[in-house]
Write a protein that holds these residues in place. Structure first.
Motif, PDB file in Angstrom:
ATOM      1  N   VAL A 213       1.581   3.278   7.135  1.00  0.00           N
ATOM      2  CA  VAL A 213       0.141   3.396   7.315  1.00  0.00           C
ATOM      3  C   VAL A 213      -0.098   3.968   8.704  1.00  0.00           C
ATOM      4  CG1 VAL A 213      -2.005   2.075   7.588  1.00  0.00           C
ATOM      5  CG2 VAL A 213      -0.446   1.531   5.721  1.00  0.00           C
ATOM      6  N   ARG A 214      -0.888   5.031   8.761  1.00  0.00           N
ATOM      7  CA  ARG A 214      -1.176   5.669  10.044  1.00  0.00           C
ATOM      8  C   ARG A 214      -2.547   5.236  10.516  1.00  0.00           C
ATOM      9  NH1 ARG A 214      -2.768  10.754  12.628  1.00  0.00           N
ATOM     10  NH2 ARG A 214      -1.386  10.972  14.418  1.00  0.00           N
ATOM     11  N   ILE A 215      -2.628   4.798  11.761  1.00  0.00           N
ATOM     12  CA  ILE A 215      -3.900   4.415  12.372  1.00  0.00           C
ATOM     13  C   ILE A 215      -4.240   5.462  13.415  1.00  0.00           C
ATOM     14  CG2 ILE A 215      -5.144   2.673  13.696  1.00  0.00           C
ATOM     15  CD1 ILE A 215      -3.273   0.565  12.505  1.00  0.00           C
ATOM     16  N   ARG A 216      -5.419   6.041  13.222  1.00  0.00           N
ATOM     17  CA  ARG A 216      -5.887   7.089  14.121  1.00  0.00           C
ATOM     18  C   ARG A 216      -7.201   6.642  14.743  1.00  0.00           C
ATOM     19  NH1 ARG A 216      -9.176  11.679  14.123  1.00  0.00           N
ATOM     20  NH2 ARG A 216     -10.092  11.197  12.109  1.00  0.00           N
ATOM     21  N   ASP A 217      -7.322   6.810  16.050  1.00  0.00           N
ATOM     22  CA  ASP A 217      -8.564   6.501  16.748  1.00  0.00           C
ATOM     23  C   ASP A 217      -9.527   7.650  16.501  1.00  0.00           C
ATOM     24  OD1 ASP A 217     -10.627   5.884  18.471  1.00  0.00           O
ATOM     25  OD2 ASP A 217      -9.318   5.351  20.132  1.00  0.00           O
ATOM     26  N   THR A 218     -10.673   7.354  15.875  1.00  0.00           N
ATOM     27  CA  THR A 218     -11.633   8.406  15.547  1.00  0.00           C
ATOM     28  C   THR A 218     -12.488   8.805  16.740  1.00  0.00           C
ATOM     29  OG1 THR A 218     -13.332   6.823  14.861  1.00  0.00           O
ATOM     30  CG2 THR A 218     -11.798   7.607  13.167  1.00  0.00           C
ATOM     31  N   GLY A 219     -12.446   7.991  17.811  1.00  0.00           N
ATOM     32  CA  GLY A 219     -13.241   8.300  18.985  1.00  0.00           C
ATOM     33  C   GLY A 219     -14.703   7.940  18.820  1.00  0.00           C
ATOM     34  N   GLN A 220     -15.032   7.295  17.714  1.00  0.00           N
ATOM     35  CA  GLN A 220     -16.405   6.876  17.464  1.00  0.00           C
ATOM     36  C   GLN A 220     -16.487   5.368  17.553  1.00  0.00           C
ATOM     37  OE1 GLN A 220     -17.555   8.491  13.687  1.00  0.00           O
ATOM     38  NE2 GLN A 220     -16.918  10.552  14.217  1.00  0.00           N
ATOM     39  N   GLN A 221     -17.694   4.842  17.519  1.00  0.00           N
ATOM     40  CA  GLN A 221     -17.889   3.396  17.627  1.00  0.00           C
ATOM     41  C   GLN A 221     -17.249   2.646  16.467  1.00  0.00           C
ATOM     42  OE1 GLN A 221     -22.042   2.551  18.093  1.00  0.00           O
ATOM     43  NE2 GLN A 221     -21.938   2.702  20.309  1.00  0.00           N
ATOM     44  N   ASN A 222     -17.152   3.278  15.323  1.00  0.00           N
ATOM     45  CA  ASN A 222     -16.564   2.610  14.158  1.00  0.00           C
ATOM     46  C   ASN A 222     -15.084   2.344  14.337  1.00  0.00           C
ATOM     47  OD1 ASN A 222     -19.079   2.760  13.062  1.00  0.00           O
ATOM     48  ND2 ASN A 222     -18.587   4.348  11.592  1.00  0.00           N
ATOM     49  N   GLY A 223     -14.462   3.022  15.270  1.00  0.00           N
ATOM     50  CA  GLY A 223     -13.092   2.688  15.628  1.00  0.00           C
ATOM     51  C   GLY A 223     -12.009   3.518  15.006  1.00  0.00           C
ATOM     52  N   PHE A 224     -11.341   2.962  14.006  1.00  0.00           N
ATOM     53  CA  PHE A 224     -10.075   3.520  13.569  1.00  0.00           C
ATOM     54  C   PHE A 224     -10.098   3.932  12.108  1.00  0.00           C
ATOM     55  CE2 PHE A 224      -9.401   0.500  16.974  1.00  0.00           C
ATOM     56  CZ  PHE A 224      -8.708   1.277  17.883  1.00  0.00           C
ATOM     57  N   GLU A 225      -9.265   4.903  11.798  1.00  0.00           N
ATOM     58  CA  GLU A 225      -9.099   5.392  10.437  1.00  0.00           C
ATOM     59  C   GLU A 225      -7.684   5.062   9.990  1.00  0.00           C
ATOM     60  OE1 GLU A 225     -10.403   9.506   9.118  1.00  0.00           O
ATOM     61  OE2 GLU A 225      -8.235   9.746   9.342  1.00  0.00           O
ATOM     62  N   LEU A 226      -7.538   4.470   8.819  1.00  0.00           N
ATOM     63  CA  LEU A 226      -6.230   4.163   8.255  1.00  0.00           C
ATOM     64  C   LEU A 226      -5.969   5.075   7.077  1.00  0.00           C
ATOM     65  CD1 LEU A 226      -7.051   1.427   9.720  1.00  0.00           C
ATOM     66  CD2 LEU A 226      -5.501   0.356   8.117  1.00  0.00           C
ATOM     67  N   SER A 227      -4.744   5.557   6.986  1.00  0.00           N
ATOM     68  CA  SER A 227      -4.337   6.380   5.853  1.00  0.00           C
ATOM     69  C   SER A 227      -2.848   6.170   5.612  1.00  0.00           C
ATOM     70  CB  SER A 227      -4.634   7.863   6.120  1.00  0.00           C
ATOM     71  OG  SER A 227      -3.933   8.306   7.264  1.00  0.00           O
ATOM     72  N   VAL A 228      -2.415   6.475   4.396  1.00  0.00           N
ATOM     73  CA  VAL A 228      -0.987   6.414   4.090  1.00  0.00           C
ATOM     74  C   VAL A 228      -0.371   7.744   4.503  1.00  0.00           C
ATOM     75  CG1 VAL A 228       0.719   6.205   2.249  1.00  0.00           C
ATOM     76  CG2 VAL A 228      -1.327   4.797   2.202  1.00  0.00           C
TER      77      VAL A 228
ATOM     78  N   ILE B  34       0.836  -1.206   0.000  1.00  0.00           N
ATOM     79  CA  ILE B  34       0.000   0.000   0.000  1.00  0.00           C
ATOM     80  C   ILE B  34       0.867   1.250   0.000  1.00  0.00           C
ATOM     81  CG2 ILE B  34      -1.577   1.365   1.432  1.00  0.00           C
ATOM     82  CD1 ILE B  34      -2.852  -1.338   2.258  1.00  0.00           C
ATOM     83  N   VAL B  35       1.880   1.272   0.841  1.00  0.00           N
ATOM     84  CA  VAL B  35       2.749   2.451   0.934  1.00  0.00           C
ATOM     85  C   VAL B  35       3.507   2.669  -0.376  1.00  0.00           C
ATOM     86  CG1 VAL B  35       4.738   3.449   2.129  1.00  0.00           C
ATOM     87  CG2 VAL B  35       2.919   2.352   3.438  1.00  0.00           C
ATOM     88  N   SER B  36       4.047   1.604  -0.952  1.00  0.00           N
ATOM     89  CA  SER B  36       4.813   1.764  -2.197  1.00  0.00           C
ATOM     90  C   SER B  36       3.914   2.189  -3.355  1.00  0.00           C
ATOM     91  CB  SER B  36       5.568   0.482  -2.548  1.00  0.00           C
ATOM     92  OG  SER B  36       4.683  -0.548  -2.919  1.00  0.00           O
ATOM     93  N   ASN B  37       2.657   1.743  -3.359  1.00  0.00           N
ATOM     94  CA  ASN B  37       1.723   2.120  -4.424  1.00  0.00           C
ATOM     95  C   ASN B  37       1.165   3.526  -4.256  1.00  0.00           C
ATOM     96  OD1 ASN B  37       2.016  -0.369  -5.636  1.00  0.00           O
ATOM     97  ND2 ASN B  37       0.143  -1.211  -4.787  1.00  0.00           N
ATOM     98  N   ASN B  38       1.346   4.111  -3.100  1.00  0.00           N
ATOM     99  CA  ASN B  38       0.785   5.436  -2.817  1.00  0.00           C
ATOM    100  C   ASN B  38       1.859   6.465  -2.508  1.00  0.00           C
ATOM    101  OD1 ASN B  38      -2.285   5.187  -2.777  1.00  0.00           O
ATOM    102  ND2 ASN B  38      -1.614   3.387  -1.653  1.00  0.00           N
ATOM    103  N   SER B  39       3.048   6.277  -3.036  1.00  0.00           N
ATOM    104  CA  SER B  39       4.142   7.242  -2.889  1.00  0.00           C
ATOM    105  C   SER B  39       4.425   7.594  -1.441  1.00  0.00           C
ATOM    106  CB  SER B  39       3.841   8.512  -3.692  1.00  0.00           C
ATOM    107  OG  SER B  39       3.609   8.196  -5.034  1.00  0.00           O
ATOM    108  N   GLY B  40       4.430   6.596  -0.580  1.00  0.00           N
ATOM    109  CA  GLY B  40       4.710   6.838   0.824  1.00  0.00           C
ATOM    110  C   GLY B  40       6.169   7.143   1.093  1.00  0.00           C
ATOM    111  N   GLY B  41       7.042   6.809   0.152  1.00  0.00           N
ATOM    112  CA  GLY B  41       8.467   7.054   0.337  1.00  0.00           C
ATOM    113  C   GLY B  41       9.085   6.066   1.307  1.00  0.00           C
ATOM    114  N   ASP B  42      10.384   6.159   1.494  1.00  0.00           N
ATOM    115  CA  ASP B  42      11.107   5.230   2.352  1.00  0.00           C
ATOM    116  C   ASP B  42      10.713   5.348   3.818  1.00  0.00           C
ATOM    117  OD1 ASP B  42      12.453   4.191   0.184  1.00  0.00           O
ATOM    118  OD2 ASP B  42      14.216   5.470   0.456  1.00  0.00           O
ATOM    119  N   ASP B  43      10.305   6.523   4.247  1.00  0.00           N
ATOM    120  CA  ASP B  43       9.927   6.734   5.642  1.00  0.00           C
ATOM    121  C   ASP B  43       8.424   6.597   5.858  1.00  0.00           C
ATOM    122  OD1 ASP B  43      12.543   7.207   6.443  1.00  0.00           O
ATOM    123  OD2 ASP B  43      12.410   9.331   5.923  1.00  0.00           O
TER     124      ASP B  43
END
Length: 93
Positions: free
Chosen positions: A27-42, A15-24
């Motif tokens: 995937v970032r996981i953020r707690d949304t504070g809602q019942q649905n839980g977590f948000e993932l993003s590159v 996912i990171v290599s396909n989305n230009s995440g670079g060497d550093d």
């Protein structure tokens, strides 16, 4: 601390290599504070407060709330034949 299966690590790297995440990047996981839980993003790099989980070169960045919530969890992934990825969280054995 959150751990990753080998399948999840491969999925994160792809996912990171396909989305230009670079060497550093990762995937970032953020707690949304809602019942649905977590948000993932590159993300190109972790935020200053993030916890970095590195497994076989795959990097996951956890915000402060997600770090606590996922402390005893394992990140797994299911890869679809169409290239889709579905992440799941389980309890560490």
């Amino acid at each position: 601390m959150l751990t990753m299966t080998d399948t999840a690590a491969e999925a994160v790297k792809t996912i990171v290599s396909n989305n230009s995440g670079g060497d550093d990047g990762g995937v970032r996981i953020r707690d949304t504070g809602q019942q649905n839980g977590f948000e993932l993003s590159v993300a190109p790099a972790p935020e200053p407060e993030d916890t970095v989980v590195d497994s076989a070169g795959a990097r996951v960045f956890l915000d402060q709330t997600a770090t606590t919530a996922l402390d005893d969890r394992v990140l797994d992934a299911e890869l679809g034949q169409d290239g889709s990825v579905r992440f799941a969280l389980g309890l560490q054995g």
